[in-house]
Enzyme design. Structure first.
Site, PDB file in Angstrom:
ATOM      1  N   CYS A   2       0.871  -1.164   0.000  1.00 50.50           N
ATOM      2  CA  CYS A   2       0.000   0.000   0.000  1.00 50.50           C
ATOM      3  C   CYS A   2       0.910   1.217   0.000  1.00 50.50           C
ATOM      4  CB  CYS A   2      -0.843   0.035   1.270  1.00 50.50           C
ATOM      5  SG  CYS A   2      -1.723  -1.501   1.559  1.00 50.50           S
ATOM      6  N   ARG A  27       1.263   1.923  -5.836  1.00 47.83           N
ATOM      7  CA  ARG A  27       1.482   0.871  -4.840  1.00 47.83           C
ATOM      8  C   ARG A  27       0.193   0.125  -4.462  1.00 47.83           C
ATOM      9  NH1 ARG A  27       6.205   1.100  -2.374  1.00 47.83           N
ATOM     10  NH2 ARG A  27       5.350  -0.067  -0.632  1.00 47.83           N
ATOM     11  N   ASN A 101       1.261  -0.392   5.940  1.00 45.77           N
ATOM     12  CA  ASN A 101       1.550  -1.112   4.699  1.00 45.77           C
ATOM     13  C   ASN A 101       2.259  -2.393   5.100  1.00 45.77           C
ATOM     14  OD1 ASN A 101       2.534  -1.985   2.198  1.00 45.77           O
ATOM     15  ND2 ASN A 101       4.256  -0.574   2.244  1.00 45.77           N
ATOM     16  N   LYS A 492       2.984  -8.165 -21.075  1.00 47.31           N
ATOM     17  CA  LYS A 492       2.522  -6.766 -21.172  1.00 47.31           C
ATOM     18  C   LYS A 492       1.076  -6.714 -21.628  1.00 47.31           C
ATOM     19  CE  LYS A 492       4.798  -5.068 -19.368  1.00 47.31           C
ATOM     20  NZ  LYS A 492       6.016  -5.560 -18.831  1.00 47.31           N
ATOM     21  N   GLU A 495      -1.391  -8.028 -18.834  1.00 49.84           N
ATOM     22  CA  GLU A 495      -1.593  -7.254 -17.618  1.00 49.84           C
ATOM     23  C   GLU A 495      -2.315  -5.941 -17.836  1.00 49.84           C
ATOM     24  OE1 GLU A 495       2.062  -6.415 -15.524  1.00 49.84           O
ATOM     25  OE2 GLU A 495       3.114  -6.020 -17.389  1.00 49.84           O
ATOM     26  N   HIS A 511       4.768 -28.432 -30.672  1.00 52.58           N
ATOM     27  CA  HIS A 511       4.580 -29.418 -29.611  1.00 52.58           C
ATOM     28  C   HIS A 511       3.298 -29.155 -28.815  1.00 52.58           C
ATOM     29  CE1 HIS A 511       8.494 -31.102 -30.439  1.00 52.58           C
ATOM     30  NE2 HIS A 511       8.954 -29.871 -30.485  1.00 52.58           N
TER      31      HIS A 511
HETATM   32  C1  F6R Z   1       5.219  -6.595 -15.160  1.00 49.52           C
HETATM   33  C2  F6R Z   1       5.546  -6.190 -13.816  1.00 49.52           C
HETATM   34  C3  F6R Z   1       5.787  -7.232 -12.788  1.00 49.52           C
HETATM   35  C4  F6R Z   1       7.142  -6.960 -12.114  1.00 49.52           C
HETATM   36  C5  F6R Z   1       7.367  -7.930 -10.954  1.00 49.52           C
HETATM   37  C6  F6R Z   1       8.723  -7.748 -10.316  1.00 49.52           C
HETATM   38  O1  F6R Z   1       5.053  -5.501 -15.992  1.00 49.52           O
HETATM   39  O2  F6R Z   1       5.649  -5.037 -13.547  1.00 49.52           O
HETATM   40  O3  F6R Z   1       5.752  -8.502 -13.340  1.00 49.52           O
HETATM   41  O4  F6R Z   1       8.146  -7.089 -13.069  1.00 49.52           O
HETATM   42  O5  F6R Z   1       6.372  -7.738  -9.997  1.00 49.52           O
HETATM   43  O6  F6R Z   1       8.881  -6.473  -9.804  1.00 49.52           O
HETATM   44  P1  F6R Z   1      10.303  -5.897  -9.417  1.00 49.52           P
HETATM   45  O7  F6R Z   1      11.105  -5.787 -10.658  1.00 49.52           O
HETATM   46  O8  F6R Z   1      10.017  -4.578  -8.790  1.00 49.52           O
HETATM   47  O9  F6R Z   1      10.913  -6.873  -8.462  1.00 49.52           O
END
Ligand code: F6R
Length: 615
Positions: A2, A27, A101, A492, A495, A511
């Site tokens: 958070c 966040r 948080n 990408k 998400e 496969h």
């Molecule tokens: C994808 C994305 C997440 C982060 C993952 C790791 O676009 O943002 O998959 O890559 O949560 O986050 P970090 O790099 O901050 O450890």
């Protein structure tokens, strides 16, 4: 996971906190709330939804005034997102108010005790238990707020960044940290508290980043008093001078942070290698690596731990480290690695990759690898983040704040760092020829201009996005260095547009996934000039002969794939090992435009948060 913000000083707290929450929405954004002390009462407003919904609610319902306050933007862990579960939470007496948080893992047993002692609870949250535990200690032990927080946190199992104040002591905020980030901004006669420095950067450049198991009593007219939670001992706080500015964290004319961050890549890739890639001298200088070269050279293997996009960058690294430096590499999901009793020895080097530097699983993997005696190297973007502090050494990516939840510039800057490390090790080991080394140094220096060129296809990619925005499934295929790019392209799209997409190594298609191909199925194929070009051409033929639709990422001037593909997205010619840095650009843009056309919340996709500080 958070965002928390707090203010104490002479200014009106509400606009500072509201603005801070907007900056921290990356966040978490399923509910938000604010509590301000107006001189006699705590005015509390919370709501399910985004900070903008909170702002609307406050406009309609209350006038908020006062110079002391806290605010929260939530990503739910305990209790569904609703008004009641939103933070801040009041204690039973109404005197204490808290934001949190993290997760209090033993909150059920603490709650049972408090219930027996007559406390009542309105929400399902662990946080409401904590604030009442603190209240109970104040009453029972006849201690002040700071001491009560310290005693309470010694009973708590879990992770937290908290800020709490007592309306009977309105010159003070108490904060504490374990596992979740907490920064204290120090102004003139005023203090700020936040999950990162973005909420207070226009007010002060001076900040204290609390370390794990530290708490601070922030009192007007006094220096910040930092103490160890365990034994209450005083700690001399280190006041850092911050280097980020406001412009870096605002949208700068782009419609979304994600688009801004995609377009920043030429600049930030340059920032990442600036002062490190010294082409004229034929050297690569990485401060964090120089003293530890032997560890890498003599390593039995390199284990890369990461999650999500950072894991994809790790997969790209596997190709280049093994190819150039001839060091065996294993790439692990941090979440799997930490729980499977992995074999790690003192001869292993573990590289942890994380944009935020706060990802709980990656952080836990780092701690595990350290316990087992491995040398642990961090590649993080956020300076001073938990992973960057926990690792033995490391390299920052210097990508600047990434606010869009979908990682873009962090991926390419991570690959830039990994490429420099691999080239440097290969040179020292003598596993790369001088000619090849120099060629890649020069080519890496050219990447920002090539990325810029790739970005020029934005308009054309938007047109392709228009055609495919309503399909339900996508396949992404790539081979060799571009297999991880296919995975990243699919991630990408998933998400931010919520369209189902899968990435595969192109040769694996026959496969199984080939069964999915029909005239409805768009297949994005990375078919740039490489050793695998002919093989990828064959894979495209296999798809075409089953009526699949080909959207190909090709090298400028390509003729063969251009003939076969239904749509093409061109990138400049680049040596194969560096192609991920350019082929990823059209895929980022494609997913961005599809998401925008579908009216998705691009910067804050549903169910996600920027830093995943829970398991
Ligand atoms: C994808 C994305 C997440 C982060 C993952 C790791 O676009 O943002 O998959 O890559 O949560 O986050 P970090 O790099 O901050 O450890």
């Amino acid at each position: 996971m958070c965002g928390i913000v707090g203010y104490i000083g002479k200014k009106e707290a509400y606009p500072i906190i509201l603005n801070g929450l907007k900056r921290l929405e990356y966040r978490g954004y399923d509910s938000a709330g604010i509590a301000i002390y107006d001189g006699s009462n705590i005015q509390l407003c919370k709501t399910k939804g985004k900070v903008a919904d909170l702002e609307e609610k406050i406009k309609k319902e209350i006038t908020i005034k006062g110079n002391l306050g806290i605010g929260h933007t939530r990503w739910a862990t305990h209790g569904v997102p609703n008004d009641i579960n939103s933070h801040p939470h009041l204690s039973n007496s109404g005197n204490l108010v808290i934001i949190h948080n993290g997760i209090i893992e033993n909150y059920t047993s603490l709650k049972e005790e408090l219930l027996k002692r007559g406390y009542t609870f309105h929400s399902e949250t662990d946080t409401e238990v904590l604030v009442n535990l603190i209240e109970d200690i104040i009453k029972k032990e006849k201690v002040k707020l700071g001491k009560a927080v310290q005693i309470a946190l010694n009973q708590v199992v879990g992770a937290y960044a908290i800020a709490i104040f007592d309306k009977n002591k309105p010159d003070e905020i108490v904060v504490a940290k374990l596992g979740s980030p907490l920064a204290i901004g120090i102004g003139e006669d005023e203090f700020f508290v936040a999950s990162d420095a973005s909420p207070f950067i226009e007010f002060t450049n001076n900040a204290i980043y609390l370390k794990d198991e530290e708490m601070a009593i922030i009192r007007i007219g006094r220096d910040v008093e930092v103490r160890k939670i365990k034994d209450d001992s005083l700690v001399a706080p280190y006041i850092e001078e911050l280097k980020i500015n406001l412009e870096q964290i605002e949208k700068g004319g782009y419609e979304h942070f994600m688009l801004k961050e995609i377009f920043e890549q030429p600049t930030v890739i340059k920032d990442t290698y600036r002062g490190r890639l010294l082409v004229n001298k034929g050297i690569i200088k990485l401060g964090g690596l120089e003293d530890y070269i032997e560890k890498f050279i003599n390593a039995d293997r390199i284990i890369i731990v990461a999650c999500g996009t950072s894991w994809h960058a790790g997969l790209v690294a596997e190709y280049i480290f093994e190819d150039w430096a001839r060091i065996p590499v294993e790439v692990e999901y941090a979440s799997e690695f930490r729980y499977r009793n992995p074999i790690i020895t003192e001869k292993d080097v573990v590289i942890a990759i994380s944009q935020s530097g706060e990802t709980a699983d990656t952080l836990a993997a780092v701690k595990l690898a350290k316990e087992k005696g491995a040398f642990v190297y961090g590649i993080c973007n956020v300076v001073g983040s938990s992973i960057s502090r926990e690792t033995h050494s490391g390299t920052y990516t210097h990508a600047g704040p990434e606010i869009g939840v979908a990682s873009t510039k962090s991926f390419t800057t991570q690959i830039t760092v990994l490429t420099m490390i691999a080239l440097k090790l290969a040179k020292i080991k003598g596993t790369i020829s001088h000619r090849d080394f120099m060629l890649h140094l020069r080519e890496l220096e050219l990447i920002p201009s090539k990325v810029k060129e790739a970005l020029e296809s934005n308009g054309k990619i938007q047109e392709i996005a228009e055609i495919f925005k309503d399909v339900k499934n996508f396949l992404y295929l790539g081979r060799g260095h571009n297999f991880p790019v296919a995975l990243e392209g699919a991630l990408k799209l998933k998400e931010i547009s919520y369209i189902h997409a899968e990435g595969y190594p192109a040769a694996e298609m026959k496969h199984g996934p080939i069964a999915l191909i029909d005239e409805q199925m768009p297949v994005v194929v990375i078919a740039v000039n490489s050793n695998h070009y002919d093989k990828v051409v064959s894979n495209i033929q296999e798809i075409k002969s089953r009526q699949g639709i080909i959207i190909a990422v090709v090298t400028e001037g390509d003729t063969i794939v251009k003939e076969m593909a239904d749509y093409i997205m061109e990138v400049p010619k680049t040596p194969e090992t560096l192609t991920p840095l350019v082929t990823t650009i059209p895929l980022q843009l494609l997913s961005y435009h599809i998401a925008v056309l579908l009216n998705r919340n691009v910067d804050q996709p549903r169910n996600l948060a920027k830093s995943v500080t829970v398991e």
